[in-house]
Each structure stands twice: as structure tokens, then as C-alpha cells.
Design a protein around this motif. Sequence first.
Motif, mmCIF file in Angstrom:
data_model
loop_
_atom_site.group_PDB
_atom_site.id
_atom_site.type_symbol
_atom_site.label_atom_id
_atom_site.label_comp_id
_atom_site.label_asym_id
_atom_site.label_seq_id
_atom_site.Cartn_x
_atom_site.Cartn_y
_atom_site.Cartn_z
ATOM 1 N N GLN A 32 3.019 2.589 2.982
ATOM 2 C CA GLN A 32 2.133 2.133 4.399
ATOM 3 C C GLN A 32 2.427 0.764 5.083
ATOM 4 O OE1 GLN A 32 -0.121 4.763 5.224
ATOM 5 N NE2 GLN A 32 1.923 6.388 3.609
ATOM 6 N N GLU A 71 -4.101 13.579 -2.424
ATOM 7 C CA GLU A 71 -3.457 13.044 -1.989
ATOM 8 C C GLU A 71 -4.351 11.109 -2.749
ATOM 9 O OE1 GLU A 71 -2.464 12.682 1.500
ATOM 10 O OE2 GLU A 71 -0.680 13.625 1.747
ATOM 11 N N SER A 125 6.373 9.382 -2.128
ATOM 12 C CA SER A 125 5.736 8.482 -2.177
ATOM 13 C C SER A 125 5.565 7.707 -0.917
ATOM 14 C CB SER A 125 5.730 7.805 -3.694
ATOM 15 O OG SER A 125 5.389 8.485 -4.261
ATOM 16 N N LYS A 154 0.773 5.440 -0.131
ATOM 17 C CA LYS A 154 0.113 7.050 -0.267
ATOM 18 C C LYS A 154 0.983 7.905 -0.711
ATOM 19 C CE LYS A 154 -2.154 9.819 3.212
ATOM 20 N NZ LYS A 154 -1.916 10.197 4.441
ATOM 21 N N GLU A 204 0.737 -1.372 0.207
ATOM 22 C CA GLU A 204 -0.007 -0.174 0.094
ATOM 23 C C GLU A 204 1.312 1.336 0.191
ATOM 24 O OE1 GLU A 204 -4.547 1.567 -0.067
ATOM 25 O OE2 GLU A 204 -3.341 -0.730 0.139
ATOM 26 N N GLN A 216 -4.361 6.836 -1.837
ATOM 27 C CA GLN A 216 -3.798 6.152 -1.850
ATOM 28 C C GLN A 216 -4.300 4.614 -2.420
ATOM 29 O OE1 GLN A 216 -3.401 6.170 2.344
ATOM 30 N NE2 GLN A 216 -3.950 3.650 3.048
ATOM 31 N N SER A 236 1.479 11.777 -2.671
ATOM 32 C CA SER A 236 1.161 13.041 -2.892
ATOM 33 C C SER A 236 1.431 13.944 -3.991
ATOM 34 C CB SER A 236 1.787 14.193 -1.895
ATOM 35 O OG SER A 236 1.508 13.854 -0.426
#
Length: 167
Positions: free
Chosen positions: A163, A118, A160, A110, A108, A120, A112
Motif C-alpha cells: 500500500q 482481506e 499481496s 493489503k 503496509e 491490511q 487477499s
Amino acid sequence: MVPFFIMYTMTELKQAIEEIVEKHLPDENHFVVEVKLSEKSGKTLLNILLDADEGVTIQACAKLSRAVSEELEAKDMMPEAYILEVSSPGLDFPLSSRRQFQKNINRELKISLTSGEEIQGKLLEVSEAGVKLLVKQKKEKGKKATEEEIFLPFEEMKKSIVQVSFK
């Protein structure tokens, strides 16, 4: 003999150090994420971030540190007092190369975007131009959440981060 660091700019010194680091990588599975020169307590801090396709060991960091240090001192490239740190990037360190994205497929992320948005999603694929993510769409009331594959070009990505999942 004039020491190397007096004869060249910081940019040239950094480039020369990057070449030394590349030469002393443990094997083809290891790669350099970042070489950074800064100042800490009146001393030059040389920070080398090392990554690998299968993860970085403490032994690999120590071996690289010794080899780089020996060559820097043999060539008199650094000021008298310097601190050398070799480590792997932490989980919160942004991905910066295609190779880092590649090793994190099925994780995973996230991301920007340069637009400020953003996103995910699960990293599915990495190409020369960007990445493909599986993104969950917002669930509408009374309906099941859906997933959609989207492509994000590298030039639209500002940051980047992988997660962490505790499932």
C-alpha cells in the motif's frame, strides 16, 4: 539448423529463457520476479520483471536486456519478430516471492486470502511458512483502537499488494 523455438514447447522455451536471465543478472542483489511469453500484434512479447533488494535502476534493466537479447539471437531461440521488455514490477504488482516480502518489511500490505477475506497491516516479519503482520483491530465505540500481531501462512494468501503511503 532448426530454430530452437520450433523444436520446443512454449514451457520449455520459457524455462530456457529463465535460465539465461538468471545467468545475466547484474549481481546477487537482483532477482527475477517473472518471465512471461505472450503475443502482441502478431509478434512474441517476452516480458522480464526484475527486482532487487535495494531497488532496480534503468541501467540494470538495460544491461540485462542487452545480454539476454544477444544470447537469444546467438542461439536462434526466438521467432524472427519479438519484443523484449525488461522492467521492475510496479507498486500494484502482487508480491510473489519471500524475497519480495522481505524487502517490504515495515510497509503496509493489503492481503487477499483464499477465504475471500482481506487483511491490511504492517509487515513485521517473513519466515519460510508465511508472514507476521501488525493489524489494527476495529475500534469499538468509546474505546481506543488496538493492534494485534497475526501470522498468515503463504498458502492462505491469494494476492499481496504493497500500500502506498503519502504521509
